[in-house]
Design an enzyme around this catalytic site. Structure first.
Site, PDB file in Angstrom:
ATOM      1  N   ARG B  50       0.843  -1.185   0.000  1.00 34.84           N
ATOM      2  CA  ARG B  50       0.000   0.000   0.000  1.00 34.84           C
ATOM      3  C   ARG B  50       0.885   1.243   0.000  1.00 34.84           C
ATOM      4  O   ARG B  50       0.616   2.226  -0.682  1.00 34.84           O
ATOM      5  CB  ARG B  50      -0.907   0.016   1.224  1.00 34.84           C
ATOM      6  CG  ARG B  50      -2.039  -0.981   1.201  1.00 34.84           C
ATOM      7  CD  ARG B  50      -1.596  -2.444   1.231  1.00 34.84           C
ATOM      8  NE  ARG B  50      -0.910  -2.837   2.452  1.00 34.84           N
ATOM      9  CZ  ARG B  50      -0.152  -3.917   2.576  1.00 34.84           C
ATOM     10  NH1 ARG B  50       0.086  -4.718   1.536  1.00 34.84           N
ATOM     11  NH2 ARG B  50       0.417  -4.219   3.722  1.00 34.84           N
ATOM     12  N   THR B  51       1.951   1.180   0.786  1.00 34.48           N
ATOM     13  CA  THR B  51       2.854   2.323   0.891  1.00 34.48           C
ATOM     14  C   THR B  51       3.527   2.619  -0.448  1.00 34.48           C
ATOM     15  O   THR B  51       3.578   3.772  -0.887  1.00 34.48           O
ATOM     16  CB  THR B  51       3.896   2.027   1.989  1.00 34.48           C
ATOM     17  OG1 THR B  51       3.229   2.095   3.257  1.00 34.48           O
ATOM     18  CG2 THR B  51       5.032   3.030   1.967  1.00 34.48           C
ATOM     19  N   CYS B  84      -6.254  -3.521   8.300  1.00 35.28           N
ATOM     20  CA  CYS B  84      -5.100  -2.736   7.831  1.00 35.28           C
ATOM     21  C   CYS B  84      -5.615  -1.347   7.521  1.00 35.28           C
ATOM     22  O   CYS B  84      -6.445  -1.172   6.620  1.00 35.28           O
ATOM     23  CB  CYS B  84      -4.478  -3.338   6.575  1.00 35.28           C
ATOM     24  SG  CYS B  84      -3.191  -2.280   5.840  1.00 35.28           S
ATOM     25  N   ASN B  85      -5.143  -0.381   8.283  1.00 34.97           N
ATOM     26  CA  ASN B  85      -5.639   0.986   8.106  1.00 34.97           C
ATOM     27  C   ASN B  85      -5.318   1.547   6.740  1.00 34.97           C
ATOM     28  O   ASN B  85      -6.181   2.100   6.061  1.00 34.97           O
ATOM     29  CB  ASN B  85      -5.033   1.910   9.167  1.00 34.97           C
ATOM     30  CG  ASN B  85      -5.541   1.619  10.560  1.00 34.97           C
ATOM     31  OD1 ASN B  85      -6.509   2.208  11.002  1.00 34.97           O
ATOM     32  ND2 ASN B  85      -4.902   0.695  11.257  1.00 34.97           N
ATOM     33  N   THR B  86      -4.040   1.420   6.320  1.00 36.00           N
ATOM     34  CA  THR B  86      -3.610   2.048   5.069  1.00 36.00           C
ATOM     35  C   THR B  86      -4.414   1.517   3.893  1.00 36.00           C
ATOM     36  O   THR B  86      -4.768   2.267   2.971  1.00 36.00           O
ATOM     37  CB  THR B  86      -2.102   1.823   4.848  1.00 36.00           C
ATOM     38  OG1 THR B  86      -1.401   2.181   6.047  1.00 36.00           O
ATOM     39  CG2 THR B  86      -1.585   2.679   3.709  1.00 36.00           C
ATOM     40  N   ALA B  87      -4.733   0.215   3.923  1.00 33.00           N
ATOM     41  CA  ALA B  87      -5.506  -0.387   2.826  1.00 33.00           C
ATOM     42  C   ALA B  87      -6.896   0.212   2.704  1.00 33.00           C
ATOM     43  O   ALA B  87      -7.558   0.042   1.670  1.00 33.00           O
ATOM     44  CB  ALA B  87      -5.592  -1.899   3.022  1.00 33.00           C
ATOM     45  N   THR B 123       0.994   4.869   9.008  1.00 28.59           N
ATOM     46  CA  THR B 123       2.045   4.868   7.988  1.00 28.59           C
ATOM     47  C   THR B 123       2.051   6.226   7.292  1.00 28.59           C
ATOM     48  O   THR B 123       1.046   6.936   7.273  1.00 28.59           O
ATOM     49  CB  THR B 123       1.787   3.794   6.910  1.00 28.59           C
ATOM     50  OG1 THR B 123       0.555   4.091   6.248  1.00 28.59           O
ATOM     51  CG2 THR B 123       1.735   2.399   7.512  1.00 28.59           C
ATOM     52  N   LYS B 162       6.830  -5.545  11.583  1.00 26.63           N
ATOM     53  CA  LYS B 162       6.614  -6.483  10.473  1.00 26.63           C
ATOM     54  C   LYS B 162       7.762  -7.483  10.370  1.00 26.63           C
ATOM     55  O   LYS B 162       7.570  -8.614   9.943  1.00 26.63           O
ATOM     56  CB  LYS B 162       6.468  -5.723   9.147  1.00 26.63           C
ATOM     57  CG  LYS B 162       5.109  -5.061   8.960  1.00 26.63           C
ATOM     58  CD  LYS B 162       5.005  -4.430   7.585  1.00 26.63           C
ATOM     59  CE  LYS B 162       3.749  -3.592   7.403  1.00 26.63           C
ATOM     60  NZ  LYS B 162       2.520  -4.372   7.252  1.00 26.63           N
ATOM     61  N   CYS B 193      -2.627   2.300  12.623  1.00 25.61           N
ATOM     62  CA  CYS B 193      -1.841   1.316  11.884  1.00 25.61           C
ATOM     63  C   CYS B 193      -1.840   0.068  12.752  1.00 25.61           C
ATOM     64  O   CYS B 193      -1.541   0.136  13.947  1.00 25.61           O
ATOM     65  CB  CYS B 193      -0.411   1.807  11.648  1.00 25.61           C
ATOM     66  SG  CYS B 193       0.625   0.516  10.915  1.00 25.61           S
TER      67      CYS B 193
END
Lengths: 228, 228
Positions: B50-51, B84-87, B123, B162, B193
């Site tokens: 995602r990043t 998953c927050n970023t997703a 993130t 991770k 996150c």
């Protein structure tokens, strides 16, 4: 390296499935998300009780276990693992239902034992089914089951873990059972119930062969094994 | 009561998925295996970063996330959760891909904030995407992002989780970032996150709104909600 997709027949109980997944993540050599295994999990609370089926003639969990196994295969699993010792009484039926390998945590645990006799910490249904006795006897190692009162205590402890009781409060009670197995001559204990895997710890008076760890290692080994 | 089958879009990262499942099991009122939710999990390590997609124009994870969502729906899921927050930057695409509800951990977290400003631990991609700012601003609450150096430290801490580093060694470093957010006026921090959810603890100088806990509660609530 392309690893196999792992299917997990879960929910027996849910906390044990989570513990299996947690140990699997820790056991996988990985520095980034991408290095981990692809894992499909069916955590199904509607699987009929293995204990009721084996001890009381209740409905067999085999049809539901086979349905879950086929569902995981259909969803892409290439290898199945089932983190529940007692459910291994139905391993042959599950293996017959799918075209992919199904790991056997009982045999994996038996393969670790180097000296006996070995005390057995498992559900009464697993004890009565003879699952562990058979696998260990094949390797010339004798299994020592707890006496009737201690087996009842193990059964109560497993139910307490499933009910979400605090593990710290339960551990000393398990250790008393282990101490009595040691006095009867056990040189190690096989932790043959995933709920007991959550309870047995470093403070034990006997070394433990944890079938859940054996299944985790077998899963990583077989998922990452190069095809020939 | 028949609860909905929950599908979990997992693997971002695997340890966070396991943490979500662990909290879900603990949050479900249950005395026996049968009282738990039916949960299908796809823990897929091949979801593009995602990043990398948001910050560097890398390949979008949206097609793979949609594929996983459809696979879970096909396998029987009636409600989806994505720990998953970023997703969540791709939530609209996922919602468009399936006919079942998809929970939104960002909105669930925003709904808990009663006073601001709120510091954001997430993130860099989640910060830059404006996910949290938008959801909190809609409720009149200002988001305080860490300064550039502190954001880099948060990024390093997430990578270390991770990679499986020891959490105890990482926690004091997170607390330094939280202390600086407090000095800048933050009244709480949103733990946006899932890797940070594993790090933030009771020793923090600010109360935390943990989006992972919010997602767990929303999952139990929505899965067990009676149909009207």
């Amino acid at each position: 390296m392309t690893a196999k997709t792992v299917g997990v027949i879960g929910g027996m109980g849910p906390a044990a499935t989570v513990e299996f997944l947690s140990r699997l993540v820790r056991a996988t050599p990985a520095a980034r998300d991408e290095d981990h295994l692809h894992v499909l999990v069916d955590c199904d609370p509607a699987i009929p009780s293995r204990t009721a089926a084996i001890l009381e003639g209740g409905p067999s969990p085999a049809p539901r276990l086979c349905m879950i196994a086929r569902g995981l295969e259909r969803a892409g699993a290439q290898l199945l693992a089932m983190p529940c010792n007692t459910a291994h009484a139905y391993l042959d039926a599950i293996r017959a239902a799918v075209d992919i390998p199904v790991l056997d945590m009982v045999s994996e645990a038996a393969a670790r034992a180097v000296v006996g006799p070995v005390g057995l910490l498992a559900t009464e249904a697993a004890v009565r089914s003879g699952l562990y006795e058979k696998a260990f006897h094949e390797r010339g190692i004798r299994i020592l089951s707890p006496g009737a009162e201690d087996q009842e205590e193990v059964t109560r402890l497993i139910a307490a873990v499933k009910a979400g009781d605090r593990l710290e409060a339960l551990r000393p009670r398990l250790q008393l059972v282990v101490s009595r197995l040691a006095r009867e001559g056990a040189r190690a204990v096989v932790i043959g119930c995933t709920e007991v895997s959550l309870l047995h710890d470093a403070g034990s008076s006997l070394p433990g062969i944890d079938a859940l760890d054996c299944l985790v290692e077998a899963t990583v080994r077989e998922a990452r094994r190069e095809e020939r």
